[in-house]
Every structure is written in C-alpha cells, then in structure tokens.
Design a protein around this motif. Structure first.
Motif, PDB file in Angstrom:
ATOM      1  N   LYS A   1       9.682   4.729   5.551  1.00 52.29           N
ATOM      2  CA  LYS A   1       8.370   4.979   6.180  1.00 52.29           C
ATOM      3  C   LYS A   1       8.172   4.124   7.419  1.00 52.29           C
ATOM      4  O   LYS A   1       8.546   2.953   7.455  1.00 52.29           O
ATOM      5  CB  LYS A   1       7.249   4.659   5.190  1.00 52.29           C
ATOM      6  CG  LYS A   1       7.195   5.633   4.041  1.00 52.29           C
ATOM      7  CD  LYS A   1       6.040   5.308   3.107  1.00 52.29           C
ATOM      8  CE  LYS A   1       5.936   6.357   2.029  1.00 52.29           C
ATOM      9  NZ  LYS A   1       5.765   5.762   0.693  1.00 52.29           N
TER      10      LYS A   1
ATOM     11  N   GLU B   1       8.781  13.694  -1.481  1.00 54.97           N
ATOM     12  CA  GLU B   1       7.929  13.053  -0.472  1.00 54.97           C
ATOM     13  C   GLU B   1       8.358  13.560   0.905  1.00 54.97           C
ATOM     14  O   GLU B   1       9.532  13.470   1.247  1.00 54.97           O
ATOM     15  CB  GLU B   1       8.121  11.530  -0.476  1.00 54.97           C
ATOM     16  CG  GLU B   1       7.431  10.835  -1.612  1.00 54.97           C
ATOM     17  CD  GLU B   1       7.668   9.312  -1.589  1.00 54.97           C
ATOM     18  OE1 GLU B   1       8.153   8.778  -0.562  1.00 54.97           O
ATOM     19  OE2 GLU B   1       7.378   8.682  -2.606  1.00 54.97           O
TER      20      GLU B   1
ATOM     21  N   GLN C   1       0.863  -1.180   0.000  1.00 57.05           N
ATOM     22  CA  GLN C   1       0.000   0.000   0.000  1.00 57.05           C
ATOM     23  C   GLN C   1       0.904   1.236   0.000  1.00 57.05           C
ATOM     24  O   GLN C   1       2.116   1.122   0.204  1.00 57.05           O
ATOM     25  CB  GLN C   1      -0.899  -0.002   1.248  1.00 57.05           C
ATOM     26  CG  GLN C   1      -1.739  -1.262   1.377  1.00 57.05           C
ATOM     27  CD  GLN C   1      -2.647  -1.479   0.180  1.00 57.05           C
ATOM     28  OE1 GLN C   1      -3.515  -0.664  -0.102  1.00 57.05           O
ATOM     29  NE2 GLN C   1      -2.436  -2.568  -0.551  1.00 57.05           N
ATOM     30  N   ALA C   2       0.291   2.416  -0.189  1.00 57.56           N
ATOM     31  CA  ALA C   2       1.098   3.641  -0.285  1.00 57.56           C
ATOM     32  C   ALA C   2       1.925   3.886   0.980  1.00 57.56           C
ATOM     33  O   ALA C   2       3.014   4.454   0.927  1.00 57.56           O
ATOM     34  CB  ALA C   2       0.190   4.841  -0.562  1.00 57.56           C
ATOM     35  N   ASP C   3       1.433   3.432   2.135  1.00 53.73           N
ATOM     36  CA  ASP C   3       2.176   3.674   3.385  1.00 53.73           C
ATOM     37  C   ASP C   3       3.216   2.593   3.677  1.00 53.73           C
ATOM     38  O   ASP C   3       3.796   2.580   4.767  1.00 53.73           O
ATOM     39  CB  ASP C   3       1.199   3.818   4.561  1.00 53.73           C
ATOM     40  CG  ASP C   3       0.423   2.540   4.859  1.00 53.73           C
ATOM     41  OD1 ASP C   3       0.621   1.525   4.151  1.00 53.73           O
ATOM     42  OD2 ASP C   3      -0.385   2.539   5.810  1.00 53.73           O
TER      43      ASP C   3
END
Ligand SMILES: *Cc1c(COP(=O)(O)O)cnc(C)c1O
Length: 357
Positions: free
Chosen positions: A144, A292, A108-110
């Motif tokens: 992240k 980002e 997922q994006a995270d």
C-alpha cells in the motif's frame, strides 16, 4: 514450462543487459572508497532523492540496521509499525546489536500509524523512559501507498517533537509510480514518465532524514540496497556497516547492476502494477476469494467460506502447475519483471482449478 514465481519480487534474475553492465563495471576496493562503480551508484541515488550522500549495502535489512543505529544510541527507542520490516522481519537486529528499543504501534487499515498514537508514544524526558529518538515509516507497506498528506503530517509531527525520521523505502519506486499515476489521473497501462516518478520519489524522500531503497526487489538487481542521508549520518552508517560485516571489496559489479536497474527498470514498474490488477481481477471471479484491490505490485487474497476448507493444499497444487505463491488463509502474490500477462493468466487458471475442481 517456466515457473511463474509470485512468492516475492526478490526472485528476479538479472537481465542480459544488466549482466553486461555488471561485467563491464570498473572496479576498485570499496573499503578503501575507491570502487568507481560503487561511488557512482551512491552519487546517483543520493542526487536522485535529494540527499548529500548514500551508502551501498548488501541488503535492505542491513540498510535499516545501519540507519536506525546511526540515528539512535543505546537506551533510545524508535516508533515503528507492528508490521514494519524494520521491526518484525529483521530478527530484532537493532535491539540485539544496538540496545535500541522498538516502540511498535498498530497500523490503520491504510498501513499508516495514527498521528494520535505516534504523539502518545513519544515519551517525556524522564528517567523512567527510554529516550524516543526516531520515527520509522515504510512506503509502500504491505503493497500500500501511504498517502502523501499523511507522510507530511506524520514526519512534521516527528520533527516538531525533535525526532529523526527514517523511511524504509524498500519499494519507494513502486510507491512513486503509484503516486505519479494517481496524481496525473492515469491508469497503470498508460504508464508515467521518469520525471514524474522521480519527482514523487523525491517528494516522499524529502520528508525524511534518511531513506533506505532496495535494488533487489521490483528494480530487479540481484543484490543491494542504498541508505541515503546527510554526509555526517552516512559517515556514521559507514562505520556501522563495517561493524555489521557489510563493507564489501570489488562491490562495483553489484553496484553496476543496481545502477542499471535505476536507469532501466523504474518506469516499467507500472507494468508490474498492471499485472497485479489483472491478477486481482481474475482471482476475484473465483468463489470464496476475497481480493484486496492492489495499489502496487502485491495482491493479497483472503480465503472465505468453502475456499478455506481447501486452503491447505493450494500452495502445493499451484507448485505442481508451475505457479509459486505464499500464504495459507491469506495469500500473497507479488508481480515483478520476470512475470508476464500469460503467466498471470496461467496463475488465475491454476487457482481456479484448485477451488472449482
Ligand atoms: C525486503 C525488505 C527489506 C529487507 O531487504 P533484504 O534485502 O531482504 O534484507 C526491508 N524492508 C522492506 C519493506 C522489505 O520489503
């Protein structure tokens, strides 16, 4: 003029204090289990993260290899992210050495793996399928921080389905610093106490049966990782480490560097996060750069529009200006203990000169 090396947080040199600790380390033969510095490091990291035992290994790659193979037998599989180090960046080691099949999933994006994707990837007990044995997560992943609630949900799901859980926590302490800062509503420049960081590291680690931590990334040791787990698990991993050629002799000099890093370089990771934010803010003012917002010590930048046309010469141009980075249309900059605010300013200026010339 010193080079500002932002290619990775692995590029650091040992500090004077670390070198002294290495030189002073009491030594033995770790294959006989009697190197006091290795034993002390293993006890320290196991206790810190709340595990029974730990194993000092030369690299994070070998730590993941021993970890996955200590959980999985031939014909088993592990669920892992497409971009995870222990799937994509380790030369297929667990398949080559252990006949263990990866089941990679899209992120997922995270950076997380969707719970429904994990659920669907777990195979029923049927002779057609490999036996799904393990879920491997990575935190931080691509710089992240995985949300704590997600880590709890994903690992409980895995546990409820009988899977073991491994964390590639190469940058677990970067994750812990970010999580501690967020939990206390603080900014990176305010920093956060060692107790808070260790508490978050433990909270994350305790969701897993095994955790691998790198000392040679942001913590600044020249070499080494630790694999943590139960006593039985570490006994199996020790045999695998021997098989992989990773049982070292007077490794205490290296363990002493790692131990020094754990004592002295954990709280300061907040400074790396701050420098990453300063770098991101500087780069975001340059036309065509999509930056980002960094959560830890990695800054990712995508080149858009006219900037794309100038991508090819960038890394070379930067090197000539004494700044090192990696990437082409997507650039990566990693901050670490050999970078300071002046170096970050110089880096932003060098990137600006390339695109605005
Ligand atoms: C660097 C890294 C490793 C491997 O470490 P090496 O010591 O380079 O083998 C494993 N996992 C992650 C997430 C890493 O960043």
């Amino acid at each position: 003029m010193n080079t500002v090396d932002l290619r990775s947080d692995t590029v650091t040199r040992p500090t004077a204090g670390m070198r002294e600790a290495m030189a002073a380390a009491p030594l033995g033969d770790d294959v006989f289990g009697d190197d006091p510095s290795v034993n002390a490091l293993q006890d320290k990291i196991a206790a810190l993260l709340g595990f029974e035992a730990a194993l000092f290994v030369p690299t994070g790659t070998q730590s993941n290899l021993c970890g996955v193979l200590a959980h999985c037998q031939r014909g088993d599989e592990y669920i892992v992210g497409q971009l995870a180090h222990c799937y994509r960046w380790e030369a297929g080691g667990v398949a080559v050495f252990g006949s263990v099949q990866p089941q990679p999933l899209a992120h997922q994006a995270d950076g997380s793996l969707a719970l429904t994707d994990i659920e669907e990837a777990i195979k029923p007990d049927d002779p057609h399928f490999a036996r799904t044995r393990l879920l491997a997560l990575e935190n931080t992943i691509g710089g992240k921080l995985l949300p704590m609630a997600y880590v709890e949900q994903a690992t409980s799901l895995a546990k409820s389905r009988g899977l073991a859980r491994h964390l590639d926590g190469a940058r677990l302490f970067n994750a812990s610093v970010a999580q501690a800062l967020a939990g206390e509503g603080k900014l990176a420049q305010q920093g956060v106490s060692r107790d808070s960081i260790v508490k978050e590291a433990r909270r994350i680690a305790q969701c897993f049966d095994s955790v691998s931590v790198c000392f040679s990334k942001g913590l600044g040791a020249p070499v080494g990782s630790a694999l943590c787990g139960s006593r039985d698990f570490i006994a199996r991993a020790r045999r695998l480490r021997k098989m992989a050629g990773g049982a070292m002799r007077q490794a205490g000099m290296l363990a002493a560097a790692a131990s020094y890093a754990l004592d002295h370089h954990v709280e300061r990771l907040a400074q790396d996060h701050l420098l990453a934010q300063q770098l991101a803010q500087g780069l975001a003012t340059i036309e065509g750069l999509q930056v980002e917002p960094p959560q830890t010590n990695m800054v990712f930048v995508d080149l858009a529009g006219a900037a794309r046309a100038k991508a090819a010469g960038l890394v070379q141009h930067l090197a000539e200006q004494g700044v090192q980075a990696t990437g082409l249309y997507r650039l990566r900059f990693a901050t670490h203990l050999d970078v300071d605010a002046a170096g970050i300013e110089r880096s932003v200026a060098a990137v600006r000169r390339h695109f605005q010339a």
